[in-house]
Design a protein around this motif. Structure first.
Motif: not given
Length: 427
Positions: A121-126
């Motif tokens: 998911s994109f949460k790895d970025r944040v």
């Protein structure tokens, strides 16, 4: 516009120069602080414009094959040795001509597929950005309030870094997201309540002595966390040859992802790294009908977000009291966009449509975004003759229950030619 303040930076190698209140403009040093002491408004990272202006395309392109190629535009992690990261980013920008044809879109349609990140998911970025800042600020335990994907990512990052973690989730979360958090071995606390109940408890815990050394990525280090979302804007621009797409469709939970993609586009244009389309870009937001307070406020032509009790299958979008809702509305209005929402049946149809036409299996948030894309085209809100990027933020394997009853064998036969023939497989 990029905000600037004169406060000294605690993270000395960062282009960030402080925190600024999005509501009243009050300025603060870089620290573990998420709310303004003057008006209780949300804080965001402010940058030294001169430092950002020195960044070049060549510098970025020579960087690592992950989000840290943009380190010179981020508030933390300039020194690789300080990073707490799974090295997410540079996920595929998938051309979607079959989906475009089915929806009546005549221009280029892309899917930015962030399900390809390490925890899908994109949460790895944040989380990479937030926990890197947390480490630099001296925190020794990592935490979050989560609807699932964030818990996966915090637990995985903590495991990689050898740092203890404790993450908090609603007790009715999808089993796939529970397992993919628990497997990393940290503490996992299920709360009998909604995400908003979980977030409220975490906001109380962060003020206790027992949690003074704990970084809650979306509470006390939230300004750094939010900046990680900008990399989704940076990447799309770079993957398109350093130009901004004319239209983007983005799922909304808190609304922060939408605001930060828009902020990323603005920064790139301001410092001369990317070209804006003629007439600028347009931002569209997508919500689930079971949790749509931001879209409803826009439809009612108000800035006031009325909290709701979330329902429906798109649990990763179920934030009933979205902190960045007013700012998402502002971005959509300013760019001439719109927001809409999809019910559970439409979300399931969106998942299947995306999978059938692009080979991308999205979780319920992605199904929501595709369903809203279809509505935007049908209503005339989205211009089918302009290049469009749709953001898929998570992997469908995490939300199998949502689609399992509608996805299965098309035939069931005995293991013989006769069985194949009777099923019509041999003509």
């Amino acid at each position: 516009m990029t905000s600037t303040v004169s406060a000294p930076a605690a993270i000395t190698t960062s282009p960030a120069r402080g925190l600024v209140c999005r509501a009243c403009g009050a300025e603060y040093p870089l620290a573990a602080q998420h709310a303004c002491y003057e008006c209780f408004g949300p804080l965001e990272v402010a940058y030294d414009e001169a430092a950002l202006a020195r960044v070049t395309r060549a510098q970025i392109e020579a960087g690592p094959q992950n989000i840290w190629r943009y380190a010179a535009l981020l508030p933390a992690g300039q020194d690789p040795a300080t990073r707490v990261t799974l090295d997410p980013g540079l996920t595929p920008l998938v051309s979607a001509p079959q989906l475009a044809a089915e929806l009546g879109i005549t221009a280029q349609l892309w899917i930015k597929d962030d399900s390809q990140n390490p925890t899908h998911s994109f949460k790895d970025r944040v989380v990479s950005v937030a926990l890197t800042a947390a480490k630099e600020l001296g925190f020794t335990r990592f935490s979050c309030a989560s609807t699932g994907n964030l818990a996966n990512s915090v637990a995985a990052h903590a495991a990689r870094a050898g740092v203890p973690s404790i993450v908090f989730i609603p007790s009715d979360l999808e089993q796939g997201k529970v397992v993919t958090t628990a497997v990393y071995g940290g503490e996992l606390v299920a709360i009998e309540g909604s995400y908003d109940d979980v977030n409220r408890l975490c906001s109380e815990l962060v003020e206790t002595d027992e949690f003074e050394d704990t970084a809650f990525v979306n509470v006390n280090v939230r300004p750094f966390y939010a900046e990680g979302s900008k990399t989704l804007g940076y990447e799309v621009a770079e993957q398109l040859g350093w130009r901004i797409p004319a239209q983007v469709v983005i799922p909304m939970a808190s609304g922060e992802l939408l605001t930060k993609v828009d902020k990323a586009f603005s920064e790139l244009v301001e410092i001369g790294l990317a070209e804006a389309p003629e007439g600028g870009w347009t931002v569209f937001g997508a919500q689930s009908q079971g949790c749509n307070p931001i879209a409803v406020a826009l439809h009612n032509d108000t800035d006031v977000i009325t909290p709701v009790k979330p329902t429906g299958i798109a649990k990763s979008l179920n934030i009933g009291d979205p902190a960045a809702g007013p700012y998402a509305i502002e971005a959509v209005r300013r760019t001439g966009g719109w927001m809409d929402y999809a019910n559970d049946e439409e979300i399931r149809a969106g998942i299947k449509l995306l999978a059938r036409t692009t080979g991308v299996f999205a979780e319920t948030a992605g199904g929501t975004t595709v369903a809203v894309l279809q509505k935007l085209v049908e209503s005339g809100r989205l211009d089918p003759s302009k290049e469009t990027v749709v953001y898929n933020t998570g992997e469908g394997l995490k939300t199998l229950d949502a689609i399992a009853a509608e996805a299965g064998p098309t035939h069931r036969i005995k293991p013989s030619l006769r069985g194949a023939r009777e099923a019509g497989l041999l003509g």
